[in-house]
Design a protein around this motif. Structure first.
Motif, PDB file in Angstrom:
ATOM      1  N   GLU A 208       1.800  -2.004  -4.380  1.00 18.44           N
ATOM      2  CA  GLU A 208       0.662  -1.123  -4.406  1.00 18.44           C
ATOM      3  C   GLU A 208       1.263   0.409  -4.345  1.00 18.44           C
ATOM      4  N   ALA A 212       2.036   3.403  -6.852  1.00 21.70           N
ATOM      5  CA  ALA A 212       1.384   4.835  -6.883  1.00 21.70           C
ATOM      6  C   ALA A 212       2.335   5.880  -6.767  1.00 21.70           C
ATOM      7  N   LYS A 368       0.879  -1.651 -15.142  1.00 23.51           N
ATOM      8  CA  LYS A 368       0.845  -0.898 -13.990  1.00 23.51           C
ATOM      9  C   LYS A 368      -0.613  -1.048 -13.130  1.00 23.51           C
ATOM     10  N   LYS A 369      -1.004  -2.263 -13.044  1.00 20.04           N
ATOM     11  CA  LYS A 369      -2.189  -2.307 -12.565  1.00 20.04           C
ATOM     12  C   LYS A 369      -2.266  -3.162 -10.990  1.00 20.04           C
ATOM     13  N   VAL A 370      -2.959  -3.014 -10.307  1.00 20.53           N
ATOM     14  CA  VAL A 370      -3.109  -4.032  -9.168  1.00 20.53           C
ATOM     15  C   VAL A 370      -3.723  -5.001  -9.377  1.00 20.53           C
TER      16      VAL A 370
ATOM     17  N   PHE B  16     -15.826  -6.915 -11.316  1.00 23.85           N
ATOM     18  CA  PHE B  16     -14.675  -7.857 -10.993  1.00 23.85           C
ATOM     19  C   PHE B  16     -15.274  -9.312 -11.414  1.00 23.85           C
ATOM     20  N   ARG B  52      -8.393   3.213  -6.262  1.00 18.42           N
ATOM     21  CA  ARG B  52      -7.273   2.532  -6.905  1.00 18.42           C
ATOM     22  C   ARG B  52      -7.664   2.891  -8.488  1.00 18.42           C
ATOM     23  N   LEU B  55      -6.389   6.563  -9.129  1.00 15.95           N
ATOM     24  CA  LEU B  55      -4.684   6.749  -9.330  1.00 15.95           C
ATOM     25  C   LEU B  55      -4.528   5.544 -10.667  1.00 15.95           C
ATOM     26  N   ASP B  56      -5.471   5.200 -11.401  1.00 18.44           N
ATOM     27  CA  ASP B  56      -5.282   4.233 -12.598  1.00 18.44           C
ATOM     28  C   ASP B  56      -4.431   3.177 -12.132  1.00 18.44           C
ATOM     29  N   LEU B  57      -4.819   2.625 -10.869  1.00 17.75           N
ATOM     30  CA  LEU B  57      -4.445   1.276 -10.561  1.00 17.75           C
ATOM     31  C   LEU B  57      -5.176   0.252 -11.012  1.00 17.75           C
ATOM     32  N   LEU B  58      -6.417   0.615 -11.257  1.00 17.29           N
ATOM     33  CA  LEU B  58      -7.405  -0.271 -11.965  1.00 17.29           C
ATOM     34  C   LEU B  58      -7.891   0.407 -13.296  1.00 17.29           C
ATOM     35  N   THR B  59      -8.407  -0.464 -14.130  1.00 17.76           N
ATOM     36  CA  THR B  59      -8.955   0.162 -15.351  1.00 17.76           C
ATOM     37  C   THR B  59     -10.395   0.201 -15.215  1.00 17.76           C
ATOM     38  N   ARG B  73      -6.769   8.398 -16.775  1.00 15.02           N
ATOM     39  CA  ARG B  73      -6.132   7.297 -17.624  1.00 15.02           C
ATOM     40  C   ARG B  73      -5.128   7.703 -18.507  1.00 15.02           C
ATOM     41  N   ASP B  77       0.248   9.309 -14.837  1.00 13.42           N
ATOM     42  CA  ASP B  77       1.820   9.678 -14.231  1.00 13.42           C
ATOM     43  C   ASP B  77       1.707  10.893 -13.427  1.00 13.42           C
ATOM     44  N   ARG B  80      -0.183  10.591 -10.455  1.00 11.10           N
ATOM     45  CA  ARG B  80       0.259   9.875  -9.413  1.00 11.10           C
ATOM     46  C   ARG B  80       1.404  10.802  -8.718  1.00 11.10           C
ATOM     47  N   TYR B  85      -0.761   8.283  -1.717  1.00 12.79           N
ATOM     48  CA  TYR B  85      -1.833   7.219  -1.528  1.00 12.79           C
ATOM     49  C   TYR B  85      -1.127   6.477  -0.409  1.00 12.79           C
ATOM     50  N   PRO B  87      -2.155   2.923   1.107  1.00 10.86           N
ATOM     51  CA  PRO B  87      -3.061   1.839   0.700  1.00 10.86           C
ATOM     52  C   PRO B  87      -3.503   1.117   2.200  1.00 10.86           C
ATOM     53  N   GLU B 643     -11.240  -9.715  -4.223  1.00  9.44           N
ATOM     54  CA  GLU B 643     -10.254  -8.945  -4.051  1.00  9.44           C
ATOM     55  C   GLU B 643     -10.571  -8.748  -2.385  1.00  9.44           C
TER      56      GLU B 643
END
Lengths: 371, 682
Positions: A208, A212, A368-370, B16, B52, B55-59, B73, B77, B80, B85, B87, B643
């Protein structure tokens, strides 16, 4: 895509490997242990079989036949007069086979007719039974050939059979086991280690952090692959060296070809490991899945231990999906036969194809997703 | 303010699979440039999900996030690149050293080689990690790991800093040091989003977004949140132990009282209307300044959610254990050594019937080891532990039968249903047949678990999990209740409900021992033992400890302040001892903590993490009275669902693993080595 990031990540990977005694063990020590096991422990050659030769008639031909067995380095021959006396012995496993020379054995030979010989083996252990049968046949033929040479009675070629074991004239199983075992060893370093190290990044939360940053998934994965490809190639070279130098396996192909084969196989293996870790994201499950989908098939279905041709048809089809299968046949060829491109090309193609499938599946799965 | 906010979140929604509620529910919030914004809420409020998504770590399922005009979205890049960040899980490599980790992140973030020496020096100084550059990150203490994580994130001077609960599981001292770092390093227009479940941290932010179940209950300046509760908080003082518990139970039944908790010797209440106080014969109320937690509870009440009030049905159904003043739990000279390292040395305490006793201390101080020895899970090297007069060495199972144990994070069997958990635990405590069935039915009825009894324990909402865990611990009517960080991460209402039961159980004669990082919980204790480096450095009632820690600068310290002050006092004393101990001593205050802004007097810092001294931290904080522009927006919130559950489980494991490592490695031989090294440098 900047090489700086990949470089930094590769540096990190090597630092981690160097600090982790378990990785060093898997890359260098484990292959040696496995080679030791395959070189000495797993020996498919049979020692001296105890067989009974039942001569219903002690004519010179029968006695000569018996002597052929008692002089063979494969057999410890016991002489008998009556099949019934030996039945219990074979049931109890005290003898592996009974060879019965009928009363008319000598007479038929003298008359230049084919005598019947009964070979009884213990079918409860089919593998051994097959070996014994093969060895018995070989011995009989040798005997016939000798008779012919000596111009003895019945010297006609009543049965003209010839066996010749090319490339492995001694039929020493080590010669085909050890090259084959390289496929198993590289499966361990390739599939299992890759699966574990990537799953570890997910599990520890470092993935993660990495994603990032400006590092892209492709870069992260590329760094892993390059690292473990390099390390696995080191494993391969070590194994090659030990096979040839210590175990005396002939190496008739060229090292460059071996490295090419290894690299393509590792490409598939790493792809498989990558796919596994991407799906599970847990070291525990990765190890499990890598063992079941990587190690076991490469052990059981690749043809190293069990002949693929003697598998049931359905299973033979399954082996076509096992990258190790292609690698094993190529390895045996490059060691024992030389650069046989007729074997290499289809194998390389099949392995590369499987590898591409693994990578495509992985990329579709890893965005690129967690979560 | 004015103009477009730096972060603009519009109708952000994320669900989720397998979750009843979305983790974020149509959240809209804006955060102004250069502000320190607290993202506050209990576990499962949606804090991590929000970070998340940024940072677009999730949609997201719906909605948009814009950061400095960039779409989360499309321009992920770029975003980021401009943000740092950290975590929630320690995101660094434990098998790399401090400097190797920093170098990796400097490479990834393309920090120019020329700028590195200065940058490294500054950050190492600030984190006080200078002496540990070559130490593997995995061997740092919890607080130091967090500081290293922060240092790595700050290497490239991000414009947006996202910190996901950097202070979780970290003791008060390290918490303050982290805060001070962020406040002093996040300069030059850096926008900071600091997620926390500690409500007191929220008060110090420029802006606060209060998340609860995926929605924002409040956003704005902290003082705005306090407005509605001003003039409604009071303290009722001077009550003895059990009396104040009874009084609280009574007060919570009064119509004038909206909320009430115990704070040391006081009862703190928040009234429904300013100035309208309940009648308490002989009692005198003092007005108090409200806290953010009061505001949170008030806001929740406004949203229709209130805590359980009045009596605890659970306690009412328990057998009375007459208060005979007997010592129920006793530790005498309890010592535990692991190899050459002493985890606990000579700990002695007694707990009388019906009292609540707290074990406090930084991570790795020896709390858990003490706790485990009291449960008979770890065998003491020396000394004795006894429960109700039964020595744990000689009668381990008999003694344990008198104890109810509630482990961290409600350790239930996730794969079992509610009812199966109840049957399992009651069976484990020796209940059989009809008695067992009666108790299980009773628990399901008391805690409203009956409608849920076939559900898997893992699918329960946090509040119900807590109820179930408590039910599992008390079914066999134990004399003693051991609680290991029972309410960390839960929302204030759930914590209040929990303490309602515990208080009432204590009134009924159940003896309670608790470990906690939450000073709110420490306040409920009759007596506290502060454990530091394996030693009991201070004990007494919360008020006594606070009084001991009072200084000219801080005449009326909070429990947090007291904790920090007492730890520092003990360190000073240790330094003096060392000093007297000519050979390897180092002079107090001579710590070669060369870093800028570093006032540490610590000698080794390996366990609490030496750093800027707390006093410095406080000054820095007040320095930054900047405006936080939390542009209006509503951050809805939701549980992170599976999660969260998984994360919790893992966190727990990690802590368990980390604890001994930190203790053994962090404190033991290393301390010695560092001392020597330190001396040499001088």
């Amino acid at each position: 895509m900047s090489p700086r990031i990949v470089k930094a990540l590769i540096k990190k990977e090597f630092l981690q490997v160097a600090r982790d005694p378990a990785s060093v063990f898997v890359i260098l020590v484990l292959p040696m242990i496995l080679m030791f096991i395959f070189g000495y422990g797993v020996n498919l050659d049979v020692g001296r079989f105890k067989v009974a030769v039942v001569m219903e008639n002690t004519d010179p031909q029968s006695v000569s036949f018996y002597q052929a067995f008692s002089n063979s380095r494969y057999f410890e021959a016991l002489a008998g007069r009556d099949l019934r006396a030996w039945q219990d012995e074979i049931t109890a496993g005290r003898v592996r086979a009974i060879i019965v020379l009928p009363a008319d054995f000598g007479r038929k030979l003298r008359q230049a007719r084919s005598p019947d010989v009964l070979v009884v083996t213990d079918g409860t252990d089919p593998n051994t039974a097959n070996f014994v049968r093969a060895y018995v046949q070989m011995t009989i033929m040798n005997w016939q050939a000798n008779n012919r040479l000596e111009g003895g009675d019945g010297a006609g070629d009543l049965i003209s059979l010839e066996t010749r074991a090319w490339y492995n004239p001694e039929i020493t199983s080590r010669f085909f086991l050890l090259p084959g075992s390289l496929a198993i060893i590289l499966t361990i370093t390739g599939v299992i280690m890759t699966a574990m190290v990537i799953a570890r990044e997910w599990e520890r939360g470092t993935m993660e952090s990495l994603i990032a940053t400006p590092a892209s998934v492709v870069q992260i994965i590329l760094a892993k692959l390059l690292t473990y490809l390099t390390l696995s190639m080191v494993s391969l070279v070590c194994c090659w060296f030990v096979s040839v130098r210590w175990y005396g396996i002939p190496f008739r192909g060229s090292l460059a070809v071996l490295l090419l084969l290894g690299a393509v196989f590792l490409f598939t293996a790493l792809g498989q490991g990558l796919l596994i870790s991407t799906v599970t994201r847990s070291q525990y499950h990765s190890a499990d899945l890598a063992l079941v989908s990587g190690f076991l098939p490469s052990f059981l279905l690749s043809g190293v231990i069990f002949e693929i041709a003697s598998m049931p048809y359905a299973l033979r089809l399954v082996t076509r999906l096992i990258p190790a299968r292609y690698f094993v046949s190529s390895l045996q060829a490059v060691f024992l036969a030389g650069n046989v491109w007729a074997i290499f090309w289809p194998s390389l193609l099949a392995m590369a194809l499987l590898g591409v499938v693994f990578f495509v599946l992985t990329l579709r799965k890893t965005v690129k997703k967690v979560a | 303010m004015g103009g477009t906010p730096f972060i603009e979140i519009k109708n952000l929604t994320k669900s989720f699979k397998g979750q009843e509620r979305p983790a974020l529910d149509s959240l809209s919030v804006g955060v102004g440039r250069g502000l320190m914004c607290g993202l506050v809420g209990p576990d499962g409020a949606g804090k991590t999900t929000l970070m998340r998504l940024l940072l677009d770590l999730l949609t997201p399922d719906a909605g948009t996030v814009t950061i400095d005009g960039l779409d989360s979205r499309k321009d992920a890049d770029e975003i980021r690149r401009l943000s740092g960040y950290m975590p929630q899980k320690f995101g660094l490599y434990e098998d790399l050293t401090v400097v190797e980790n920093m170098t990796l992140y400097a490479d990834l973030r393309d920090v120019p080689k020329a700028a590195r020496p200065d940058k490294f020096r500054e950050l190492l100084g600030f984190t006080d990690l200078g002496r540990f550059q070559k130490r593997l990150a995995g061997r740092l203490s919890g607080g130091m790991k967090q500081k290293l994580g922060l240092a790595c994130v700050l290497l490239a001077t991000p414009r947006l800093l996202l910190l996901d609960e950097p202070s979780v599981g970290v003791d008060p001292l390290s918490r303050r040091e982290l805060w001070a770092m962020v406040v002093s390093l996040a300069r030059g227009g850096m926008t900071v989003l600091w997620a926390t479940s500690y409500l007191d941290e929220a008060e110090k932010c420029d802006r606060v977004v209060l998340l609860h179940q995926g929605r924002d209950l409040f956003h704005g300046e902290p003082s705005e949140a306090l407005g509605p509760v001003r003039g409604r908080a009071y303290a009722l003082g001077g009550l003895a132990g059990a009396v104040r518990r009874r009084e609280l139970i009574k007060l919570l039944g009064e119509p004038e009282v909206a909320d009430g908790i115990i704070q040391g010797g006081d009862i703190k209440i928040v009234t429904r209307e300013p100035g309208s106080l309940p009648e308490v014969p002989g009692g005198r109320f003092r007005p108090l300044a409200p806290t953010f937690e009061d505001a949170f509870v008030d806001i929740l009440a406004g949203a229709g959610q209130t805590a359980l009030r009045g009596e605890s049905e659970l306690a009412r159904r328990m057998d009375d254990k007459p208060d005979d003043g007997a010592v129920v739990v006793e530790a005498r000279d309890l010592t535990k050594r692991f190899g050459s390292f002493t985890a606990v040395r000579g700990n002695t305490f007694q707990i009388r019937r019906g009292r609540i006793f707290g074990l406090l201390g930084p991570n790795g101080a020896g709390k858990s080891t003490t706790f485990k020895m009291m449960c008979g899970l770890v065998r003491p090297t020396a000394g004795t532990a006894s429960i109700a007069g039964l020595d744990l060495l000689n009668y381990p199972s008999k003694a344990r039968g008198r104890v109810g144990y509630m482990a961290q994070k409600f350790s239930l069997y996730d794969q079992l249903s509610v009812r199966q958990n109840l049957y399992f635990f009651s069976g484990a405590y020796g209940l059989r047949g009809r008695a067992q069935r009666r108790q299980v039915d009773l628990m399901e009825q008391i805690f409203d678990l009956a409608p849920l009894h076939d559900r898997g324990a893992s699918t329960l909402p946090l509040g119900f999990k807590q109820r179930l865990a408590l039910a599992c611990a008390v079914m066999h009517q134990p004399d003693v209740l051991f609680l290991d960080e029972p309410t960390s991460g839960v929302d204030p209402l759930t914590r209040r409900e929990f303490w309602l039961h515990i208080n009432h159980l204590a009134v009924k004669g159940v003896t309670v021992m608790i470990t906690t990082h939450f000073m709110e919980e420490a306040e409920y204790c009759d007596e506290i033992a502060l454990i530091y480096r394996g030693r009991n450095i201070a004990s007494g009632s919360p008020d006594q400890l606070k009084a001991r820690a009072a200084t000219d600068r801080l005449p009326s310290p909070t429990m947090d302040d007291a904790f920090i002050e007492l730890v520092r006092q003990s360190e000073r004393a240790a330094n003096d001892e060392d000093d007297a101990d000519a050979g390897r001593g180092r002079r107090p205050g001579s710590g070669k903590s060369g870093g800028p802004g570093n006032a540490s007097e610590k000698t080794d810092g390996s366990e609490t993490g030496a750093g800027p001294a707390p006093a410095v931290a406080l000054e820095k904080t007040s320095e930054r009275e900047k405006t936080v522009a939390l542009e209006k927006a509503a951050l809805p919130e939701k549980t992170d669902g599976p999660e969260t559950l998984m994360t919790q489980g893992k966190k727990e494991e990690e802590e368990e693993e980390a604890a001994p490592a930190a203790r053994e490695g962090g404190k033991g031989e290393k301390t010695e080595r560092e001392k020597k090294g330190g001396g040499g440098e001088k």
